[in-house]
Design an enzyme around this catalytic site. Structure first.
Site, mmCIF file in Angstrom:
data_model
loop_
_atom_site.group_PDB
_atom_site.id
_atom_site.type_symbol
_atom_site.label_atom_id
_atom_site.label_comp_id
_atom_site.label_asym_id
_atom_site.label_seq_id
_atom_site.Cartn_x
_atom_site.Cartn_y
_atom_site.Cartn_z
ATOM 1 N N GLY A 1 1.044 -0.940 -0.134
ATOM 2 C CA GLY A 1 0.193 0.279 0.261
ATOM 3 C C GLY A 1 1.218 1.477 0.283
ATOM 4 O O GLY A 1 0.396 2.537 0.314
ATOM 5 N N CYS B 1 -20.505 5.225 -22.623
ATOM 6 C CA CYS B 1 -21.878 6.127 -22.726
ATOM 7 C C CYS B 1 -22.404 6.357 -20.741
ATOM 8 O O CYS B 1 -23.581 5.586 -20.951
ATOM 9 C CB CYS B 1 -23.187 5.284 -22.930
ATOM 10 S SG CYS B 1 -24.655 6.319 -23.450
#
Length: 460
Positions: free
Chosen positions: A271, A388
């Protein structure tokens, strides 16, 4: 903000080390002009700087080994394959001395196909299938990280059926230490799917983590080699790592006091944050290595227990800055906002199918005009995709030359992690290729998908 249009030389953070802008304004990466890359490989395309990736892997290994040697113990560095894994990348990180962490059967299969020895692979996953467990056992992976109580018996029973000898396992702990960015990439708070909590049961009984650890020790088919914790992703403050180190070592000491078993290894996850924007400051490997080693030494001394061997699992920190994505500009549309300002929407030939992170959790990226010297006048721009969806955003806010136009090339920095690995075929858009560059040579690691590929899966 973009660098000035007349900038020369390496661009620095957040780009890979070889990215520079030439006299004609075109970017070069790995010794190659991005215009030539676009002509040869098309757009959009993921471009991966091999030497930069290798260097980051090597530096992480060396600085962690040095820091932990100073406190008298060792450390292994696993590359977290979920960030991006291909056959070539698995081989590169293995060449640089890293082990490979996998979280699914597919990632395990790629690592094995790449020739990574089973003992240098780990398997994670909160919902491992029977098939994934069986394959890991057959490959004799170096460790299986147990994520729930029922996995204890499932893995042990699978070992018994196969008579493969004890499986090396770790137990993933949920420590309550939370760090990093968006809640979707936080992995150590209580209300989430990963790991077993170290908090005591409501009735004062054993925690779920301790219950699982005792269950592992009760199964001779399992060898408990360590404890695992992961606090989140894109962490830029090492304080969280220091806190989780103390908590995991305390659980290790408690288990030893109760059972006499002092597990030999502790994995502190990954991380480690990187730079996505020019103003970002990445978490330096040297800093995190020294602070983690110091925290481990202090915690172990306070508990009166010898230090275990440690391991870490960086993914983004290895591959993220090594990648960029090339796009071709299509529609350019100035839009006047309600406050009277104008935002220029710059549409490109990719979008959320090749980088879902901005739409999924608002991740910020940086884009530049990549193929020429642009106007010194800049406009507030939003780079959007062809899908879209109104949320189909590649870069939420950036400054681009006012003369940005159809046909231009844009480059988006730091897309090596989680771009291709999270890519989709939304709107039936084929996924881009992954092109490696080094020393003036490009080669395709993963070819561009085609309409034929999409139809090959459609049974009609």
């Amino acid at each position: 903000m973009n660098e000035p249009a007349d900038a020369r030389g390496p661009l620095g953070s957040p780009w890979s080390a070889s990215v520079e802008r030439g006299e004609d304004g075109a970017l070069r990466v790995g010794g190659l002009d991005v215009r030539a890359l676009a002509d040869e490989h098309g757009t959009p395309a993921y471009v991966l700087d091999e030497l930069d990736l290798r260097a980051r892997a090597r530096v992480l290994r060396l600085v962690f080994q040095a820091a932990f040697a100073e406190i008298g113990t060792g450390v292994d560095v696993y590359y977290a394959g979920k960030a991006f894994l291909s056959v070539a990348v698995a081989r590169w990180v293995a060449d640089e001395g890293l082990l490979v962490d996998t979280s699914t059967g597919g990632e395990l299969g790629v690592a094995l196909f790449a020739g990574v020895p089973g003992e240098r692979i780990g398997l994670h996953g909160n919902n491992k299938s029977d098939g994934e467990i069986a394959r890991a056992l057959d490959a004799r992976v170096g460790r299986i990280v147990l994520d729930s109580l029922d996995e204890v018996d499932r893995v042990a029973d699978a070992v018994a059926r196969r008579a493969t000898g004890p499986a090396r396992v770790m137990v993933r702990l949920t420590t309550g230490v939370h760090a990093g960015g968006h809640e979707y990439i936080a992995t150590s708070h209580e209300d989430q799917k990963f790991g077993l909590s170290i908090a005591p049961a409501p009735d004062g009984g054993d925690s779920p983590a301790m219950t699982a650890l005792l269950a592992v020790l009760a199964r001779p088919e399992l060898e408990l080699i360590g404890l695992h914790a992961h606090i989140g992703s894109q962490v830029l403050d090492p304080a969280g790592f220091a806190a989780v180190t103390a908590k995991v070592l305390a659980v290790r000491a408690e288990l030893a006091a109760r059972t006499g078993v002092l597990v030999p290894e502790v994995d502190l996850g990954g991380g480690f944050g990187i730079a996505y924007l020019p103003q970002d400051v990445a978490l330096a490997p040297e800093r995190i290595a020294k602070e983690l080693a110091s925290a481990a030494a202090e915690a172990a001394a306070g508990l009166g227990t010898p230090l275990p061997r440690f391991s870490i699992e960086p993914g983004r920190a290895v591959v993220g800055p090594a990648g960029l994505t090339l796009y071709r500009v299509g529609t350019v549309k100035p839009v006047q906002l309600s406050d009277g300002t104008v935002r220029t929407y710059v549409s490109v030939d990719g979008g959320m199918s090749d980088n879902i992170r901005p739409a999924l959790y608002g991740a910020a990226y940086h884009a530049v005009l990549a193929d020429r010297v642009g106007s010194p006048d800049l406009v507030q721009a939003r780079v959007v995709g062809k899908h879209c969806e109104s949320g189909d955003i590649v870069v939420h806010d950036c400054l681009l030359p006012a003369d940005v136009r159809r046909g231009d090339l844009l480059a988006v920095a730091a897309t090596g992690a989680y771009g291709r690995s999270m890519a989709s075929n939304y709107n039936l858009v084929p996924r881009p290729p992954v092109v490696a560059v080094a020393d003036g040579v490009s080669r395709v690691l993963i070819r561009r998908e085609t309409e034929k590929d999409l139809l090959a899966l459609d049974q009609g």
